[in-house]
Design an enzyme around this catalytic site. Structure first.
Site, PDB file in Angstrom:
ATOM      1  N   LYS A 190     -51.349  27.986 -28.648  1.00 50.57           N
ATOM      2  CA  LYS A 190     -50.649  26.916 -28.105  1.00 50.57           C
ATOM      3  C   LYS A 190     -51.650  25.988 -28.736  1.00 50.57           C
ATOM      4  O   LYS A 190     -53.100  26.001 -27.859  1.00 50.57           O
ATOM      5  CB  LYS A 190     -51.075  26.741 -26.436  1.00 50.57           C
ATOM      6  CG  LYS A 190     -50.035  25.243 -26.013  1.00 50.57           C
ATOM      7  CD  LYS A 190     -49.464  26.329 -23.965  1.00 50.57           C
ATOM      8  CE  LYS A 190     -48.439  24.417 -23.739  1.00 50.57           C
ATOM      9  NZ  LYS A 190     -48.413  24.769 -22.322  1.00 50.57           N
ATOM     10  N   LYS A 243     -47.138  28.310 -30.468  1.00 53.44           N
ATOM     11  CA  LYS A 243     -46.231  27.358 -30.052  1.00 53.44           C
ATOM     12  C   LYS A 243     -47.324  25.855 -30.511  1.00 53.44           C
ATOM     13  O   LYS A 243     -48.433  25.831 -29.836  1.00 53.44           O
ATOM     14  CB  LYS A 243     -47.042  27.498 -28.055  1.00 53.44           C
ATOM     15  CG  LYS A 243     -46.013  26.672 -27.537  1.00 53.44           C
ATOM     16  CD  LYS A 243     -45.632  26.634 -26.236  1.00 53.44           C
ATOM     17  CE  LYS A 243     -45.574  25.167 -25.095  1.00 53.44           C
ATOM     18  NZ  LYS A 243     -45.658  25.360 -24.430  1.00 53.44           N
TER      19      LYS A 243
HETATM   20  C1  PBG Z   1     -47.321  23.696 -19.194  1.00 56.15           C
HETATM   21  C2  PBG Z   1     -46.218  24.260 -20.752  1.00 56.15           C
HETATM   22  C3  PBG Z   1     -45.561  23.562 -21.738  1.00 56.15           C
HETATM   23  C4  PBG Z   1     -44.974  23.639 -22.650  1.00 56.15           C
HETATM   24  C5  PBG Z   1     -44.448  25.128 -21.869  1.00 56.15           C
HETATM   25  N1  PBG Z   1     -45.278  25.165 -20.923  1.00 56.15           N
HETATM   26  C6  PBG Z   1     -45.873  21.885 -21.301  1.00 56.15           C
HETATM   27  C7  PBG Z   1     -47.716  21.216 -21.980  1.00 56.15           C
HETATM   28  O1  PBG Z   1     -48.375  22.236 -21.988  1.00 56.15           O
HETATM   29  O2  PBG Z   1     -47.780  20.566 -21.874  1.00 56.15           O
HETATM   30  C8  PBG Z   1     -44.115  22.517 -23.668  1.00 56.15           C
HETATM   31  C9  PBG Z   1     -42.186  23.632 -24.188  1.00 56.15           C
HETATM   32  C10 PBG Z   1     -41.697  22.321 -24.477  1.00 56.15           C
HETATM   33  O3  PBG Z   1     -42.375  21.772 -25.083  1.00 56.15           O
HETATM   34  O4  PBG Z   1     -41.344  22.767 -24.652  1.00 56.15           O
HETATM   35  N2  PBG Z   1     -48.231  24.193 -19.696  1.00 56.15           N
END
Ligand code: PBG
Length: 319
Positions: A190, A243
């Protein structure tokens, strides 16, 4: 090369198919609202109150979408995110409501992270003197929260906080509490991405200081993603995720090729918002851009795609 590009032959030689069964639909449940609320930065998306979440899940299931992933917005936030794991907190209530209404018609995944539950908006506990995110003390909370999700009826736990060792902590928490059959889908690679902006409005999870770069990945790095994924597999992840999706198609490709694991890709809020905004301006064809984005993520190697287009795409795929 043009001989086979006629409409009649194209389906015969098409290399990649996207199916409704590949889609996972993100759903926001918000304890602080009484009616569905539009998410302005994500046109077409809504947050739902707990007592309407089962209906929404039913609609998603009726479209043939196999799974949803739940994000919770709690009524109260505090420094340690203690409303993430109570038996009567937002996710636990929402999961129970969906389970009792839809049974096994849809797979309930739960996003597991503290950022929606902490007053400072970070994904872990914070040392306020140094502004450091404390990795190891956060793991206990994540383990406890995973168990509370599973107890409520969650089918798959999806940790997204990028804490080191989180998959291991969650796996042992689940195993020790009788949930050894509950799979983990780890947000393994991520990135610290600008494309999460609109999500943070929906999840009310913007942070009060700094950014997430101390725990999320540098967009410049690819080999590091392989190490992240390898570690999560070793710790017990059943499904691994990359992601965002479109800016990281090379990572999806490399991860699938190297590990051959069930691989998910998350087409995040900013990717969705860009297509929506351009379409609203008449600059691109929304339907075509949506389907092209999804097929490209699939072609890169994703087995499943988390996307805010899930319902719209399902309608087209069911035509
Ligand atoms: C929480 C999380 C996030 C997303 C999914 N789970 C946000 C982040 O890390 O700030 C982002 C999903 C999206 O932008 O559609 N940790």
């Amino acid at each position: 090369m043009r001989r086979l590009r006629k409409d009649r032959f194209r389906p015969l030689v098409r290399e990649t198919e996207i199916d409704v069964k590949d889609l996972i639909c993100p759903v926001f449940v918000d304890e602080t609202i009484k009616v569905p609320v539009k998410i302005s930065s994500m046109p077409g998306c809504f947050s739902f109150p707990i007592d309407m979440i089962a209906d929404e899940a039913g609609c998603i299931a009726d479209l043939g979408i196999p799974a949803l992933i739940l994000f919770g917005v709690p009524g109260e936030k505090d420094e340690t995110g203690s409303h993430a794991f109570g038996d009567n907190d937002v996710i636990q209530e929402a999961v129970r409501a969906i389970k009792s209404e839809t049974g096994n018609d849809i797979i309930i995944m739960t996003d597991l992270c503290l950022c929606e539950y902490t007053s400072h908006g970070h994904c872990g506990i914070v040392d306020f003197e140094t502004h450091e995110i404390l990795n190891d003390p956060t793991l206990d909370i994540l383990g406890k929260t995973a168990v509370s999700h599973a107890r409520a009826g969650a089918d798959i736990i999806a940790p997204s906080g990028m804490m080191d060792g989180m998959v291991k902590a969650i796996r042992s928490g689940l195993d020790d509490n009788g949930f050894s059959n509950t799979p983990i889908m780890s947000y393994a690679a991520k990135y610290s991405s600008a494309f999460y902006g609109p999500f943070r409005e929906a999840a009310k999870s913007g942070f009060s200081f700094g950014d997430r770069a101390s725990y999320q990945m540098d967009p410049a790095n690819g080999n590091e993603a392989m190490r992240e994924v390898a570690l999560d597999i070793e710790e017990g992840a059943d499904i691994i995720m990359v992601k965002p999706a479109m800016p990281y198609l090379d990572i999806i490709y490399r991860v699938k090729k190297k590990f051959k694991m069930p691989t998910a890709a998350y087409q995040v809020s900013g990717e969705y918002a860009m297509i929506k905004a351009a379409a609203q301006n008449g600059w691109i064809d929304e339907r075509k851009a949506m389907m092209e984005s999804l097929i490209s993520i699939k072609r890169a190697g994703a087995d499943m795609i988390l996307t805010y287009f899930a319902k719209d795409a399902a309608k087209i795929l069911n035509e």
